[in-house]
Enzyme design. Sequence first.
Site, mmCIF file in Angstrom:
data_model
loop_
_atom_site.group_PDB
_atom_site.id
_atom_site.type_symbol
_atom_site.label_atom_id
_atom_site.label_comp_id
_atom_site.label_asym_id
_atom_site.label_seq_id
_atom_site.Cartn_x
_atom_site.Cartn_y
_atom_site.Cartn_z
ATOM 1 N N LYS A 22 0.837 -1.204 0.000
ATOM 2 C CA LYS A 22 0.000 0.000 0.000
ATOM 3 C C LYS A 22 0.874 1.256 0.000
ATOM 4 C CE LYS A 22 -1.704 1.656 4.025
ATOM 5 N NZ LYS A 22 -1.439 3.084 4.264
ATOM 6 N N ASN A 23 1.830 1.304 0.937
ATOM 7 C CA ASN A 23 2.600 2.535 1.088
ATOM 8 C C ASN A 23 3.533 2.807 -0.093
ATOM 9 O OD1 ASN A 23 1.312 3.035 3.449
ATOM 10 N ND2 ASN A 23 3.028 2.513 4.796
ATOM 11 N N CYS A 118 -4.878 8.414 9.744
ATOM 12 C CA CYS A 118 -5.038 7.773 11.044
ATOM 13 C C CYS A 118 -4.761 8.779 12.159
ATOM 14 C CB CYS A 118 -4.046 6.617 11.183
ATOM 15 S SG CYS A 118 -4.506 5.139 10.274
ATOM 16 N N ARG A 123 1.553 14.418 13.471
ATOM 17 C CA ARG A 123 1.963 14.238 12.079
ATOM 18 C C ARG A 123 1.968 15.543 11.284
ATOM 19 N NH1 ARG A 123 -0.747 8.929 9.655
ATOM 20 N NH2 ARG A 123 1.289 8.328 8.994
ATOM 21 N N ASP A 308 4.482 0.309 12.108
ATOM 22 C CA ASP A 308 3.243 -0.247 11.550
ATOM 23 C C ASP A 308 3.020 -1.714 11.926
ATOM 24 O OD1 ASP A 308 2.665 2.178 10.443
ATOM 25 O OD2 ASP A 308 3.142 1.621 8.375
ATOM 26 N N ARG A 400 -8.739 0.124 4.381
ATOM 27 C CA ARG A 400 -7.761 1.058 3.807
ATOM 28 C C ARG A 400 -6.452 0.330 3.507
ATOM 29 N NH1 ARG A 400 -6.315 5.527 7.575
ATOM 30 N NH2 ARG A 400 -4.868 5.756 5.867
HETATM 31 C C1 UD1 Z 1 4.717 6.621 6.477
HETATM 32 C C2 UD1 Z 1 3.748 5.479 6.268
HETATM 33 C C3 UD1 Z 1 3.125 5.052 7.600
HETATM 34 C C4 UD1 Z 1 4.223 4.760 8.625
HETATM 35 C C5 UD1 Z 1 5.202 5.919 8.733
HETATM 36 C C6 UD1 Z 1 6.380 5.627 9.631
HETATM 37 C C7 UD1 Z 1 2.934 5.895 4.027
HETATM 38 C C8 UD1 Z 1 1.788 6.254 3.160
HETATM 39 N N1 UD1 Z 1 2.706 5.899 5.360
HETATM 40 O O1 UD1 Z 1 3.945 7.714 6.979
HETATM 41 O O2 UD1 Z 1 2.322 3.897 7.381
HETATM 42 O O3 UD1 Z 1 3.627 4.558 9.896
HETATM 43 O O4 UD1 Z 1 5.718 6.237 7.417
HETATM 44 O O5 UD1 Z 1 7.068 4.498 9.181
HETATM 45 O O6 UD1 Z 1 3.998 5.560 3.548
HETATM 46 N N2 UD1 Z 1 6.868 14.180 11.101
HETATM 47 C C9 UD1 Z 1 7.064 15.506 11.448
HETATM 48 N N3 UD1 Z 1 7.081 16.425 10.442
HETATM 49 C C10 UD1 Z 1 6.932 16.106 9.122
HETATM 50 C C11 UD1 Z 1 6.747 14.750 8.786
HETATM 51 C C12 UD1 Z 1 6.726 13.798 9.796
HETATM 52 O O7 UD1 Z 1 7.198 15.826 12.615
HETATM 53 O O8 UD1 Z 1 6.968 16.989 8.269
HETATM 54 C C13 UD1 Z 1 6.825 13.154 12.170
HETATM 55 C C14 UD1 Z 1 5.457 12.506 12.266
HETATM 56 O O9 UD1 Z 1 4.599 13.265 13.067
HETATM 57 C C15 UD1 Z 1 5.782 11.164 12.839
HETATM 58 C C16 UD1 Z 1 7.163 10.842 12.287
HETATM 59 O O10 UD1 Z 1 7.684 12.090 11.846
HETATM 60 O O11 UD1 Z 1 5.857 11.246 14.246
HETATM 61 C C17 UD1 Z 1 7.171 9.844 11.160
HETATM 62 O O12 UD1 Z 1 6.469 10.349 10.067
HETATM 63 P P1 UD1 Z 1 6.792 9.973 8.550
HETATM 64 O O13 UD1 Z 1 8.013 9.132 8.463
HETATM 65 O O14 UD1 Z 1 6.745 11.225 7.763
HETATM 66 O O15 UD1 Z 1 5.526 9.082 8.207
HETATM 67 P P2 UD1 Z 1 4.562 9.189 6.973
HETATM 68 O O16 UD1 Z 1 5.340 9.398 5.734
HETATM 69 O O17 UD1 Z 1 3.435 10.103 7.293
#
Ligand code: UD1
Length: 422
Positions: A22-23, A118, A123, A308, A400
């Site tokens: 999915k991701n 979620c 985030r 995850d 999802r």
């Molecule tokens: C992706 C995955 C999700 C997984 C996560 C961590 C997809 C579609 N989703 O989510 O399933 O749980 O990686 O492996 O690929 N953060 C910030 N600022 C930002 C971006 C992120 O503070 O600009 C923080 C988030 O709040 C979170 C952490 O960084 O605590 C990890 O986020 P990130 O690695 O960006 O996850 P996603 O890409 O949203």
Amino acid sequence: MDSIVVTGGSTLKGRIAIAGAKNACLTLMPATLLSEEPLTLTNAPRLSDIQTMTTLLESLGAEVSGMAGGQVLALSSHGLTSTRADYEIVRKMRASNLVLGPLLAREGQAVVSLPGGCAIGARPMDIHITALEALGAEIELKDGYLHAVARGGLKGARVPLRFASVGATENVLMAATLAKGTTVIENAAREPEIVDLARCLRKMGAQIEGEGTSTITVQGVDRLHGATHPVVTDRIELGTYMLAPVFTGGEVECLGGRMELVAAFAERLDAAGIEVTETEAGLKVRRRGDRPRAVDVETAPFPGFPTDLQAQMMAMLCLAEGVSTLEERIFENRFMHAPELMRMGARIEVTGGTARVTGVERLKGAPVMATDLRASVSLILAGLAAEGETRVNRVYHLDRGYERVEEKLRGVGARIERVQAA
Ligand code: UD1
């Protein structure tokens, strides 16, 4: 709204085919925005998140077909008509923010609603914003939308990320493919989904080196062309089904599974007394003793233990012999499954980002509520082991991210069905 009803106690045996990730698919799909030529993705999973991304891309003027038959997605962004990702779509799924980088690179502008998804923590988007600003974008937050412009186009630069965010790495990687000059992403995320994206972009003509390490170097090109790319195996679905026989006894072979996708997870399973063996077709899993042993787990960016799979692992540790500690280091609010597991008789104490799980000999079926995608499946796994019936309500989260979960588990002998709630 549908519920899933699981009757515990069946021993599981057989094979489960693991779908495309999915991701990975959610970041490969927006890559279509980078080129006028068609992008074909094979091994795509059939999930509602993929449908949401389809709707979003269509709202921008892209064409997406192939959903009905599943597996093959034909995407074309020949004539884009909009650069605005609307709140109504983005609120359903955080990964919608992955159109930001490609739109900026191709169209020089984008208006993207701040995301939903979620409810597992704040985030924010700051890492994405800082990274794209480093490439010369100007980004402003107005009315809940990020308004981004790249006057004169994006320019390659050194882009250090304050944290190895998966989404930010993907956004800046896609944007950098069409930027002028060289971009060096430092502290880049190393997840297999990023490696898969880089490989696909390279087939489209991008010049990228270093994916899968912390430093990714991109030499911008003038244009990208069409490509066909198979989506990498879903390591989270893989890890989830690897746990199924641990709850019930028996043996399950996960077809398409590869050790390098789940090495840290498999290492913890081994420590808990679970046997994971590589076969020609995938990974086979069997519990060695009667109960798994307690182990400590700490989530971390890849190659560490994936956040995850934390909920699913917690469900297993509820039945392990001894006391386990689970530390959630990626998201600040990701133990919502704990109170639901406790409704089934689990003994869990949560303090901040740490959960202390004291294993019990058995769980009891109960009505429980799915609170997010991975939490929902952890409740289904717990239900496989529990005495009696577990009804998991609010399963739209599950759809999802897991295709045909009840069919796949029924195929290896589980008693599980989907029912329409009254
Ligand atoms: C992706 C995955 C999700 C997984 C996560 C961590 C997809 C579609 N989703 O989510 O399933 O749980 O990686 O492996 O690929 N953060 C910030 N600022 C930002 C971006 C992120 O503070 O600009 C923080 C988030 O709040 C979170 C952490 O960084 O605590 C990890 O986020 P990130 O690695 O960006 O996850 P996603 O890409 O949203």
